[in-house]
Design a protein around this motif. Structure first.
Motif, PDB file in Angstrom:
ATOM      1  N   GLY A   1       0.822  -1.199   0.000  1.00 40.00           N
ATOM      2  CA  GLY A   1       0.000   0.000   0.000  1.00 40.00           C
ATOM      3  C   GLY A   1       0.856   1.249   0.000  1.00 40.00           C
ATOM      4  O   GLY A   1       2.088   1.183   0.111  1.00 40.00           O
ATOM      5  N   VAL A   2       0.178   2.377  -0.132  1.00 41.49           N
ATOM      6  CA  VAL A   2       0.836   3.677  -0.164  1.00 41.49           C
ATOM      7  C   VAL A   2       0.224   4.558   0.918  1.00 41.49           C
ATOM      8  O   VAL A   2      -1.002   4.599   1.068  1.00 41.49           O
ATOM      9  CB  VAL A   2       0.684   4.337  -1.549  1.00 41.49           C
ATOM     10  N   VAL A   3       1.086   5.259   1.642  1.00 41.06           N
ATOM     11  CA  VAL A   3       0.673   6.262   2.625  1.00 41.06           C
ATOM     12  C   VAL A   3       1.387   7.551   2.257  1.00 41.06           C
ATOM     13  O   VAL A   3       2.614   7.619   2.275  1.00 41.06           O
ATOM     14  CB  VAL A   3       0.977   5.818   4.074  1.00 41.06           C
ATOM     15  N   THR A   4       0.618   8.569   1.867  1.00 38.52           N
ATOM     16  CA  THR A   4       1.248   9.758   1.306  1.00 38.52           C
ATOM     17  C   THR A   4       0.597  11.054   1.779  1.00 38.52           C
ATOM     18  O   THR A   4      -0.632  11.173   1.778  1.00 38.52           O
ATOM     19  CB  THR A   4       1.243   9.693  -0.244  1.00 38.52           C
ATOM     20  N   ASN A   5       1.427  12.001   2.182  1.00 39.10           N
ATOM     21  CA  ASN A   5       0.968  13.365   2.446  1.00 39.10           C
ATOM     22  C   ASN A   5       0.882  14.092   1.112  1.00 39.10           C
ATOM     23  O   ASN A   5       1.839  14.044   0.335  1.00 39.10           O
ATOM     24  CB  ASN A   5       1.958  14.120   3.340  1.00 39.10           C
ATOM     25  N   GLN A   6      -0.229  14.768   0.869  1.00 41.00           N
ATOM     26  CA  GLN A   6      -0.396  15.537  -0.368  1.00 41.00           C
ATOM     27  C   GLN A   6      -0.917  16.929  -0.004  1.00 41.00           C
ATOM     28  O   GLN A   6      -2.062  17.285  -0.271  1.00 41.00           O
ATOM     29  CB  GLN A   6      -1.335  14.806  -1.333  1.00 41.00           C
TER      30      GLN A   6
ATOM     31  N   TRP B   1      -4.561   2.699  -0.819  1.00 37.76           N
ATOM     32  CA  TRP B   1      -3.986   4.040  -1.024  1.00 37.76           C
ATOM     33  C   TRP B   1      -4.527   4.911   0.102  1.00 37.76           C
ATOM     34  O   TRP B   1      -5.753   5.060   0.227  1.00 37.76           O
ATOM     35  CB  TRP B   1      -4.450   4.643  -2.350  1.00 37.76           C
ATOM     36  N   GLN B   2      -3.664   5.469   0.902  1.00 34.76           N
ATOM     37  CA  GLN B   2      -4.076   6.368   1.967  1.00 34.76           C
ATOM     38  C   GLN B   2      -3.425   7.724   1.732  1.00 34.76           C
ATOM     39  O   GLN B   2      -2.195   7.813   1.639  1.00 34.76           O
ATOM     40  CB  GLN B   2      -3.691   5.808   3.341  1.00 34.76           C
ATOM     41  N   VAL B   3      -4.257   8.749   1.624  1.00 33.36           N
ATOM     42  CA  VAL B   3      -3.798  10.089   1.271  1.00 33.36           C
ATOM     43  C   VAL B   3      -4.229  11.084   2.336  1.00 33.36           C
ATOM     44  O   VAL B   3      -5.407  11.138   2.698  1.00 33.36           O
ATOM     45  CB  VAL B   3      -4.391  10.520  -0.093  1.00 33.36           C
TER      46      VAL B   3
ATOM     47  N   PRO C   1       4.034  13.093  10.416  1.00 33.12           N
ATOM     48  CA  PRO C   1       4.429  11.927  11.186  1.00 33.12           C
ATOM     49  C   PRO C   1       3.354  11.323  12.105  1.00 33.12           C
ATOM     50  O   PRO C   1       3.638  10.371  12.820  1.00 33.12           O
ATOM     51  CB  PRO C   1       5.587  12.438  12.023  1.00 33.12           C
ATOM     52  N   ALA C   2       2.151  11.842  12.102  1.00 37.31           N
ATOM     53  CA  ALA C   2       1.073  11.215  12.869  1.00 37.31           C
ATOM     54  C   ALA C   2       0.795   9.828  12.278  1.00 37.31           C
ATOM     55  O   ALA C   2       1.048   9.581  11.098  1.00 37.31           O
ATOM     56  CB  ALA C   2      -0.183  12.082  12.834  1.00 37.31           C
ATOM     57  N   PRO C   3       0.235   8.922  13.066  1.00 36.42           N
ATOM     58  CA  PRO C   3       0.054   7.545  12.603  1.00 36.42           C
ATOM     59  C   PRO C   3      -1.232   7.272  11.823  1.00 36.42           C
ATOM     60  O   PRO C   3      -1.455   6.145  11.394  1.00 36.42           O
ATOM     61  CB  PRO C   3       0.039   6.755  13.916  1.00 36.42           C
ATOM     62  N   GLY C   4      -2.060   8.287  11.592  1.00 33.38           N
ATOM     63  CA  GLY C   4      -3.389   8.058  11.029  1.00 33.38           C
ATOM     64  C   GLY C   4      -3.437   7.288   9.723  1.00 33.38           C
ATOM     65  O   GLY C   4      -4.283   6.400   9.551  1.00 33.38           O
ATOM     66  N   LEU C   5      -2.551   7.606   8.773  1.00 35.63           N
ATOM     67  CA  LEU C   5      -2.569   6.900   7.491  1.00 35.63           C
ATOM     68  C   LEU C   5      -2.240   5.420   7.670  1.00 35.63           C
ATOM     69  O   LEU C   5      -2.849   4.551   7.045  1.00 35.63           O
ATOM     70  CB  LEU C   5      -1.584   7.535   6.507  1.00 35.63           C
ATOM     71  N   VAL C   6      -1.284   5.134   8.537  1.00 41.78           N
ATOM     72  CA  VAL C   6      -0.888   3.745   8.799  1.00 41.78           C
ATOM     73  C   VAL C   6      -2.027   3.005   9.498  1.00 41.78           C
ATOM     74  O   VAL C   6      -2.355   1.865   9.151  1.00 41.78           O
ATOM     75  CB  VAL C   6       0.415   3.692   9.624  1.00 41.78           C
ATOM     76  N   LEU C   7      -2.649   3.655  10.455  1.00 35.90           N
ATOM     77  CA  LEU C   7      -3.759   3.015  11.181  1.00 35.90           C
ATOM     78  C   LEU C   7      -4.943   2.750  10.260  1.00 35.90           C
ATOM     79  O   LEU C   7      -5.574   1.683  10.348  1.00 35.90           O
ATOM     80  CB  LEU C   7      -4.172   3.889  12.364  1.00 35.90           C
ATOM     81  N   THR C   8      -5.249   3.683   9.381  1.00 35.73           N
ATOM     82  CA  THR C   8      -6.353   3.489   8.442  1.00 35.73           C
ATOM     83  C   THR C   8      -6.041   2.354   7.467  1.00 35.73           C
ATOM     84  O   THR C   8      -6.896   1.517   7.173  1.00 35.73           O
ATOM     85  CB  THR C   8      -6.668   4.792   7.685  1.00 35.73           C
TER      86      THR C   8
ATOM     87  N   ALA D   1       4.950   5.403  15.383  1.00 35.73           N
ATOM     88  CA  ALA D   1       3.817   5.849  16.204  1.00 35.73           C
ATOM     89  C   ALA D   1       2.651   4.871  16.126  1.00 35.73           C
ATOM     90  O   ALA D   1       1.839   4.803  17.044  1.00 35.73           O
ATOM     91  CB  ALA D   1       3.374   7.243  15.772  1.00 35.73           C
ATOM     92  N   ALA D   2       2.575   4.129  15.034  1.00 35.80           N
ATOM     93  CA  ALA D   2       1.500   3.149  14.856  1.00 35.80           C
ATOM     94  C   ALA D   2       1.932   1.756  15.323  1.00 35.80           C
ATOM     95  O   ALA D   2       1.184   0.796  15.165  1.00 35.80           O
ATOM     96  CB  ALA D   2       1.083   3.099  13.386  1.00 35.80           C
ATOM     97  N   ASP D   3       3.133   1.612  15.873  1.00 39.57           N
ATOM     98  CA  ASP D   3       3.696   0.341  16.314  1.00 39.57           C
ATOM     99  C   ASP D   3       4.008  -0.578  15.137  1.00 39.57           C
ATOM    100  O   ASP D   3       3.939  -1.795  15.249  1.00 39.57           O
ATOM    101  CB  ASP D   3       2.787  -0.368  17.322  1.00 39.57           C
ATOM    102  N   ALA D   4       4.327   0.009  13.992  1.00 36.95           N
ATOM    103  CA  ALA D   4       4.771  -0.764  12.837  1.00 36.95           C
ATOM    104  C   ALA D   4       6.294  -0.713  12.760  1.00 36.95           C
ATOM    105  O   ALA D   4       6.923   0.181  13.331  1.00 36.95           O
ATOM    106  CB  ALA D   4       4.170  -0.189  11.552  1.00 36.95           C
ATOM    107  N   ARG D   5       6.859  -1.653  12.056  1.00 42.31           N
ATOM    108  CA  ARG D   5       8.286  -1.601  11.759  1.00 42.31           C
ATOM    109  C   ARG D   5       8.505  -0.476  10.754  1.00 42.31           C
ATOM    110  O   ARG D   5       7.659  -0.247   9.886  1.00 42.31           O
ATOM    111  CB  ARG D   5       8.717  -2.932  11.154  1.00 42.31           C
ATOM    112  N   ALA D   6       9.620   0.225  10.833  1.00 40.60           N
ATOM    113  CA  ALA D   6       9.897   1.330   9.921  1.00 40.60           C
ATOM    114  C   ALA D   6      11.315   1.221   9.390  1.00 40.60           C
ATOM    115  O   ALA D   6      12.263   1.003  10.154  1.00 40.60           O
ATOM    116  CB  ALA D   6       9.700   2.664  10.630  1.00 40.60           C
TER     117      ALA D   6
END
Length: 174
Positions: A52-57, A87-89, A103-110, A137-142
Motif C-alpha cells: 500500500g501507499v501512505v502519502t501526504n499531499q 492508497w491512503q492520502v 508523522p502522525a500515525p493516522g494513514l498507517v492506522l487506516t 507511532a502506529a507500532d509498525a516496523r519502519a
C-alpha cells in the motif's frame, strides 16, 4: 530492531520512495518510478504480502492540485508499478494538525484497518523521518531509504536504514 516474523503488509511513502519526487505533481506524464521499485513490489506480491501507499499531499490543501489530480497520478503509478491494496492520502497542510498527516500515525492506522492487518505485522518504508515516525507511532516496523533530501539526523534516528528499496524489501523478506 530485528525483523518481525510474518510481515503481512508493507506501506510505502509515495514521493521519493516509490516514484521520483516531483513537488505537487498532478500530471501523470511526470511520474517516474524509483530504481528497483517495480522489482521490490513484485517480490512482495509474489510472497502474498499486501502493498500500500501512505502519502501526504499538502498540495491539495494549498490549492495547487485536486484530489482528482492525485487519483490520476495514482492510476499512472499503478500502470507502471502494478496494483496496490490500499492508497491512503492526507490532503491536509501542516498547519491543519490533522491525525492523518505523517508523522502522525493516522494513514498507517487506516491502512491497517482497511487491510485487516495488525500494525505490528506492517512495515512502513519511506525516505524521510516523518515516514519512519508515522510507522513507529502506529507500532509498525519502519525502514528508512535515504535520498538526497533525507537529513543526517533522520538517518541517525531511524531504527533501520537501507540503501535502496530492494535492500529494504530484502530485510522485510528475511
Amino acid at each position: 530492531m530485528t525483523a518481525r516474523p510474518g510481515c503481512e503488509a508493507v506501506l510505502f511513502d509515495r514521493d521519493g520512495t516509490l516514484v521520483v519526487d516531483v513537488p505537487y505533481n498532478g500530471n501523470p506524464s511526470r511520474v517516474r518510478p524509483m530504481p528497483g521499485a517495480r522489482r521490490a513490489l513484485d517480490l512482495l506480491r509474489r510472497r502474498g504480502i499486501a502493498v500500500g501507499v501512505v502519502t501526504n499531499q499538502s498540495g491539495v490543501a494549498r490549492g495547487l492540485l485536486t484530489l482528482d489530480d492525485v487519483r490520476v497520478v495514482h492510476r499512472r503509478i499503478e500502470q507502471l508499478l502494478g496494483p496496490f491494496d490500499t492508497w491512503q492520502v492526507c490532503p491536509h497542510g501542516p498547519e491543519d494538525r490533522c491525525p492523518c498527516r505523517k508523522p502522525a500515525p493516522g494513514l498507517v492506522l487506516t491502512a491497517s484497518a482497511e487491510l485487516g492487518v495488525p500494525t505490528d505485522r506492517i512495515t512502513v518504508i519511506g525516505d524521510i523521518g516523518s515516514d519512519v515516525a508515522a510507522g513507529r507511532a502506529a507500532d509498525a516496523r519502519a525502514i528508512l531509504v535515504p535520498t538526497a533530501v533525507t537529513r543526517r539526523e533522520e538517518i541517525d534516528e531511524a531504527p533501520e536504514v537501507s540503501p535502496d528499496l530492494l535492500a529494504a524489501v530484502g530485510k522485510v523478506l528475511r
